[in-house]
Structure formats: C-alpha cells, structure tokens
Design a protein around this motif. Structure first.
Motif, short mmCIF file in Angstrom:
data_model
loop_
_atom_site.label_atom_id
_atom_site.label_comp_id
_atom_site.label_asym_id
_atom_site.label_seq_id
_atom_site.Cartn_x
_atom_site.Cartn_y
_atom_site.Cartn_z
N ASP A 1 0.81 -1.22 0.00
CA ASP A 1 0.00 0.00 0.00
C ASP A 1 0.84 1.27 0.00
O ASP A 1 0.31 2.36 -0.17
N SER A 2 2.16 1.14 0.15
CA SER A 2 3.04 2.30 0.11
C SER A 2 4.34 1.94 -0.61
O SER A 2 4.96 0.91 -0.31
N PHE A 3 4.73 2.77 -1.57
CA PHE A 3 5.98 2.54 -2.31
C PHE A 3 6.28 3.78 -3.13
O PHE A 3 5.45 4.69 -3.27
N GLY A 4 7.47 3.80 -3.70
CA GLY A 4 7.85 4.85 -4.64
C GLY A 4 8.14 4.24 -6.00
O GLY A 4 8.86 3.25 -6.10
N TYR A 5 7.54 4.80 -7.04
CA TYR A 5 7.81 4.37 -8.41
C TYR A 5 8.78 5.37 -9.03
O TYR A 5 8.42 6.53 -9.28
N LEU A 6 10.02 4.96 -9.23
CA LEU A 6 11.08 5.85 -9.70
C LEU A 6 11.29 5.61 -11.19
O LEU A 6 11.77 4.55 -11.60
#
Length: 373
Positions: A191-196
């Motif tokens: 439910d939480s992440f960073g798409y780089l």
C-alpha cells in the motif's frame, strides 16, 4: 444521470465486478435483495445493465447473471509520451475495446482512430490524459491542463479530436504508471511505495496508503526540481538533476567513455544495456556508474519517504542490469529498502490512465459513487 441511490450503488458494484448475480450485487452494495431487484430493473430500463446469462448455484437453482448494458458507455485513456502516444478505449468494467499507438505529433489522429473503433452509439463517459508535466487549473477554472510547455501544446492539439462535453481529466504520467504497478505490477499487495522512473526524463510516483500523493501544487515527485549540483563552489541549476540522469546524458557519457577498440558506439540505451549484458567492459562500466547515480537518487527518496519499496521503471530504469548497483548504493547511503524492476513496461502509463478513466466514468454515471483504483 437521474438514478435512485440504490441503482447508483448497484451500478458501481456491477462495473467493478464485470458480471454478477443479484445476491452478489446485494452483498457488494450492502442492500437487501428486494432493493437490489428494484435497482436492477431500473438499470435494465435505462440500458445500463443487461442479463448476460445464468449461473447454477450449489442448490441446483439457476441465477440470472448481469453485466453492463449498451448505455453504460466507454472511457478513453491517452498517454502523451515523449515520442509516441498510446490510446485505449475501455468499457466501464475495464474491458479493452480498442487501442492505438502513433507518433506524438499525430496524437489527434491516434485518438480519432480509437474513438472510431468504439461500439457505435456508446456514450463516452470520461477521458484521462497522462502528461509528462505538472498539472494546473485552466484559466476558466473549469478543468485541469498541463502547467508548462513540456506538454501544453501537444495536449491542446490532441483535445481537438475529443467530443465536446465529455469530462477530461489530466494526470501526471508517472502517477499513472505508479497506479498500474500498484494494481497489476511489481507493487501489487503493497500500500506504500515509490515508483522511480528513469528515461528521457525522471520522476517519482508516490503511493501512500494505496493512494497517489499529488501535493499542494500537483507537483509531488517532481525529482527534476531537486537542487543539483550542491557543493562548495557550485550553485544548483534548474532541473539539472534531470539533465544528469536522463537517457540523453547517459548516451553522451557512453560516447565519452568509448575507446577505439570498443567497436561501434551504442546509439540507444537498449543497445548499451545489451552490450553490458554481453560483458562489454566499457558498456558495463557506464551502466555501473549510472546505476550508482540512480541509487543515490533512490537514497534521496528513501531519506524523505522511507517507503519500504522502490520500483524502478521507465525506458532506462526498468533494465534489470541496474538493480545490483542501485541496491548496493542505496544500502550504502540509507536504510534497508527493497528495490525491484517494473513489471508493467511501456504500457504502464496508459494502463494506469485506463483505470483512472474507468473510475471517473463510473462516477459520471453514478453521480459520485467512488470505486477504489
């Protein structure tokens, strides 16, 4: 549309599930079976729902199965990419109805082609346009548009192909790709992440609690604005970090590092990574340096967000050869964070835009009943 509250709730459940029986609709909408029967009859009269067959239950009885009707309509998703435009037309249950790809300069023609391929008479409920830009309210205050010349002119040229009166929603392209990773890619179940994203440009899609973080100015994740360089004797330049990390700069560094005995210089990032995979020493060195740069950028993200997961995407970022170097540099500079490659590829932005378009289309029909996307 002038629907009863129960009909709106049942339609939202039906669109989210694709097909359902009345008991399933009752359970999903939290309504009694008699109320659902009345709501289904209302939707059938409006041609928003239709019986699509029967299903046998455990008791041997058959139950009518319902799907969306012809008046439910369709939605359009447009990805105004840096070189090409991808377009998808979908039903409100997410079924793909038509798709098209064309040069960025011919975006209007690509949109027209997909619109022409949609079922005749199906109303267009919503359009989502993904742009590589920050978004802002237009001068009239009635809608959102790209904030700068990065995407403004091509957006304006594309919109002439859209039917009048259809709600048009504009979203950052990296945010759309992050949604695709959340729903069907490398971040499924998180439910939480960073798409780089590392490609022609750079950007970050921030997902917190299952929702994209957009920020007060719609500019959350605009990594191009990070101060860079930043040390004694050098002042940060506007968007200099994107200039450093973009694919054009990567190829220039490869050209500078290439020796006469290295053979033909790679003209694309794809060729550079192929050579690195084959063991070409100079190519491996260039890729290794770039992986370390990406790792430092990821460390900046982790220092602020501590997301637990970084998904690497984009035309350059998705190459798995970057992973070891990114992981090593991030581990050296910051806290333990999982780093994986994108699973949605080049279609991630238009896939995420399609999901947003479906959600907006359902809201158009139901007058505001929201579905999770």
């Amino acid at each position: 549309m002038n629907l009863s509250e129960s009909a709106r709730a049942v339609f939202a459940v039906l669109a989210a599930s694709g097909t359902a029986t009345r008991p399933q609709l009752a359970a999903g909408a939290g309504l009694s079976k008699p109320t659902v029967s009345t709501a289904v009859a209302e939707l059938e009269t409006a041609e928003l729902a239709a019986c699509s067959g029967t299903a046998s239950g455990g008791t041997g009885r058959s139950a009518a199965v319902y799907g969306l009707g012809p008046a439910a309509g369709a939605v359009l998703a447009v990805d105004l990419g840096p070189t090409h435009t991808q377009v998808r037309g979908c039903a409100l249950d997410g079924t793909l109805l038509a798709r098209g790809t064309g040069p960025r300069a011919d975006s209007a023609d690509t949109v027209r082609g997909v619109l022409d391929a949609l079922p005749a008479g199906a109303p267009l409920r919503a359009v989502v346009v993904a742009v590589g830009d920050v978004t802002q309210r237009d001068r009239e205050g009635t809608g959102v548009r790209p904030a700068t010349a990065k995407a403004g002119p091509v957006f304006d040229a594309m919109t002439v192909a859209l039917p009048p009166g259809v709600p048009v929603h504009v979203e950052n392209n990296v945010n759309c790709a992050a949604l695709a990773e959340l729903q069907e890619g490398a971040a499924r179940g998180r439910d939480s992440f960073g798409y780089l994203r590392i490609g022609v440009g750079i950007g970050l899609g921030i997902v917190i609690g299952g929702h994209v973080l957009r920020g007060a100015n719609g500019a959350a994740g605009e990594l191009a604005r990070l101060p860079y360089p930043w040390d004694d004797g050098r002042e940060p330049r506007r968007e200099a970090v994107e200039e450093r990390m973009g694919s054009g700069s990567l190829l220039r560094r490869a050209e500078e590092a290439w020796q006469g005995a290295d053979g033909p210089r790679p003209s694309t990032p794809e060729r550079l990574f192929v050579l690195a995979e084959e063991g070409h020493a100079t190519a491996r060195a260039v890729v290794g340096h770039h992986a370390a740069d990406v790792g430092r950028l990821a460390a900046a993200v982790v220092a602020v967000l501590d997301p637990g997961l970084i998904v690497l995407g984009g035309a350059v970022g998705a190459f798995p050869q970057l992973l070891p170097g990114v992981r090593a540099e991030l581990a050296r500079l910051s806290w333990p964070t999982e780093v994986v490659s994108s699973m949605v590829g080049d279609s991630g932005t238009v896939a995420g835009a399609s999901r947003l378009a479906v959600a907006h289309g359902i809201e158009t029909v139901t007058g505001g009943v929201r579905v999770r996307h």
